[in-house]
Design a protein around this motif. Structure first.
Motif, PDB file in Angstrom:
ATOM      1  N   ARG A  75     -29.809  76.084 -42.702  1.00 52.37           N
ATOM      2  CA  ARG A  75     -29.592  74.909 -43.554  1.00 52.37           C
ATOM      3  C   ARG A  75     -30.873  74.096 -43.720  1.00 52.37           C
ATOM      4  O   ARG A  75     -31.176  73.616 -44.820  1.00 52.37           O
ATOM      5  CB  ARG A  75     -28.469  74.059 -42.968  1.00 52.37           C
ATOM      6  N   ASN A  77     -33.827  75.163 -43.714  1.00 48.31           N
ATOM      7  CA  ASN A  77     -34.797  75.896 -44.534  1.00 48.31           C
ATOM      8  C   ASN A  77     -34.199  76.394 -45.843  1.00 48.31           C
ATOM      9  O   ASN A  77     -34.830  77.194 -46.546  1.00 48.31           O
ATOM     10  CB  ASN A  77     -35.357  77.070 -43.728  1.00 48.31           C
ATOM     11  N   GLN A  78     -32.979  75.944 -46.154  1.00 47.26           N
ATOM     12  CA  GLN A  78     -32.298  76.271 -47.406  1.00 47.26           C
ATOM     13  C   GLN A  78     -32.211  77.786 -47.628  1.00 47.26           C
ATOM     14  O   GLN A  78     -32.448  78.288 -48.726  1.00 47.26           O
ATOM     15  CB  GLN A  78     -33.000  75.590 -48.584  1.00 47.26           C
ATOM     16  N   ARG A  80     -29.942  81.119 -47.875  1.00 47.10           N
ATOM     17  CA  ARG A  80     -28.583  81.416 -48.319  1.00 47.10           C
ATOM     18  C   ARG A  80     -27.890  82.374 -47.355  1.00 47.10           C
ATOM     19  O   ARG A  80     -28.541  83.189 -46.685  1.00 47.10           O
ATOM     20  CB  ARG A  80     -28.623  82.020 -49.726  1.00 47.10           C
TER      21      ARG A  80
END
Length: 358
Positions: A75, A77-78, A80
Motif C-alpha cells: 500500500r 508503494n502503491q 497492485r
C-alpha cells in the motif's frame, strides 16, 4: 514443514479457491517463491552473511505480523494485488496454513533427528526431510498428474539472478515488524539476497533428478554421511508399495507433543481441511490490500502462533511421541551396492584406526 512442491501446489490451489478469477498468474515464479515462505532462509548455508536465523524466527512467531507488513509495504508503494509482488504475498500467506495443519503429521510419522535402518552400519538418513519429499511426489501425481523427476521446480521458483527489489523491500519490512534485531541489522539486505540465491542454487541442484542423474550423483560421493544427507533431500524415483504413506487406513496417531486423544486423519484429510481455511485467509489479505480492512487485522487472521504446531507464539512444544515409517530401510534398498561399498570402506577404516600398533 512440508517441502517445496507441497507448498507450491497448496498455494496454487488456495489462490484458485479464494477468487472467482485469480488476481495473479498461477504459473508465475513469484507464486513458487512466495509459497516457500521462510523456508528459503533454511537453505542459506553457503553464502555469508546468512539469514538462517530468520527462518527459525518466522517459524516460531510473528507470521501474521509479517504478512500484515508485506501488505502495508504494498500500500505504501502503491503496488497492485495483480502484480508479481501480489503473487508473492498471497502465496507467502498460504505457507503458514499448510505448515500448521501438516507438520504434526510429518513429525509423528517421520520422527526427528537422523534415523538408521535395521541393518548394521546403516546410513543415518534424515527421514523428516525425506518424508516431505515422498509426500511431494504423491501430491504432484494426485493433483497435477506429474512426477517430480519431470517437473521443473527450479523454473517455478526462479525470479531472476538477483532478489527482486519489491520482494526485498517487503521482506525487510516484514522481518523488521517481527523483531527489532532485523530493524537494526546492517547486513539484512545481504542476508535476504543470500537466502534467495542459496535457495535458487539448492533447488537447481535437487531439480529433476532422474535415474541417470541420481546414479551419477551417487558415483561422485565418497562420504556415506554426505550421501545419506543428499539422498534425503532428493525426490525419490520410486515409492514403497508396502507402506501406508498417507495413513489412508486411518490408523491412530498422536500429536507429537503427546497431548490429546489419538487422531485418525489421513494426510489427504489434513490437506483438505487446510485448503478449506485458505479462501477466508486470502480474501482477508485482498481486503487489507484494497483498504476494506486494516492490514493489522491480518495479525489475528493469519495468526502469530508458531508454524510447527500452531498452538503457541514461541518455541513449539516439546516433542515426545512418534512412530516413524520404515523409510530408512526403503532408502537403503534404493542406494544399493554403492552405499554398501562406501559403508564397508568406512567400517574397514574405522577398524584399522582402532587396531593397536605393533
Amino acid at each position: 514443514m512440508p517441502s517445496q512442491l507441497a507448498h507450491l501446489v497448496f498455494a496454487v490451489q488456495s489462490i484458485g479457491a479464494a477468487f472467482d478469477h485469480a488476481p495473479v498468474a498461477l504459473d508465475s515464479p513469484y507464486v513458487g517463491f512466495g509459497a516457500q515462505g521462510p523456508d528459503v532462509f533454511y537453505h542459506n548455508r553457503r553464502r555469508k552473511p546468512s539469514g538462517l536465523e530468520y527462518g527459525a524466527l518466522l517459524h516460531r512467531r510473528g507470521y501474521g505480523s509479517a504478512v500484515a507488513a508485506l501488505v502495508r509495504c504494498a500500500r505504501d508503494n502503491q503496488l497492485r494485488l495483480d502484480s508479481t509482488y501480489g503473487a508473492y504475498v498471497l502465496s507467502f500467506a498460504t505457507h503458514a496454513l499448510l505448515d500448521r495443519f501438516i507438520h504434526p503429521f510429518i513429525n509423528y510419522f517421520a520422527g526427528w533427528g537422523a534415523r538408521r535402518t535395521t541393518a548394521p552400519q546403516a546410513l543415518p538418513f534424515q527421514l523428516h526431510a525425506y518424508f516431505e519429499r515422498v509426500l511431494d511426489c504423491l501430491l504432484l501425481e494426485r493433483f497435477w498428474s506429474r512426477n517430480a523427476a519431470g517437473f521443473d521446480f527450479a523454473a517455478a521458483f526462479d525470479c531472476g539472478e538477483e532478489l527482486p527489489l519489491p520482494v526485498a523491500a517487503g521482506l525487510t519490512a516484514a522481518l523488521s515488524a517481527v523483531t527489532e534485531r532485523a530493524a537494526h541489522d546492517p547486513h539484512l539486505a545481504d542476508r535476504l539476497r543470500n537466502a534467495y540465491l542459496d535457495s535458487l542454487g539448492f533447488y537447481r541442484t535437487t531439480n529433476m533428478v532422474d535415474a541417470a542423474r541420481l546414479h551419477s550423483m551417487i558415483q561422485q560421493v565418497n562420504d556415506p554421511q554426505r550421501l545419506a544427507r543428499w539422498l534425503s533431500l532428493i525426490h525419490p524415483l520410486e515409492l514403497p508399495a508396502d507402506i501406508d504413506l498417507t495413513n489412508e487406513a486411518h490408523g491412530g496417531w498422536y500429536h507429537p507433543c503427546g497431548n490429546g486423544e489419538p487422531r485418525h486423519e489421513s494426510f489427504w484429510d489434513l490437506w483438505r481441511t487446510a485448503l478449506q481455511h485458505a479462501p477466508a485467509l486470502l480474501q482477508a489479505v485482498a481486503a487489507a490490500w484494497s483498504g476494506d480492512i486494516e492490514p493489522d487485522s491480518l495479525v489475528q487472521i493469519v495468526g502469530n502462533q508458531n508454524l510447527s504446531d500452531g498452538r503457541y507464539e514461541g518455541r513449539p512444544c516439546r516433542k515426545r511421541r512418534c512412530n516413524p515409517l520404515p523409510l530408512a530401510d526403503h532408502l537403503t534398498r534404493l542406494v544399493g551396492e554403492r552405499a554398501q561399498r562406501l559403508l564397508s570402506v568406512e567400517s574397514a577404516a574405522t577398524r584399522s584406526a582402532d587396531r593397536p600398533e605393533d
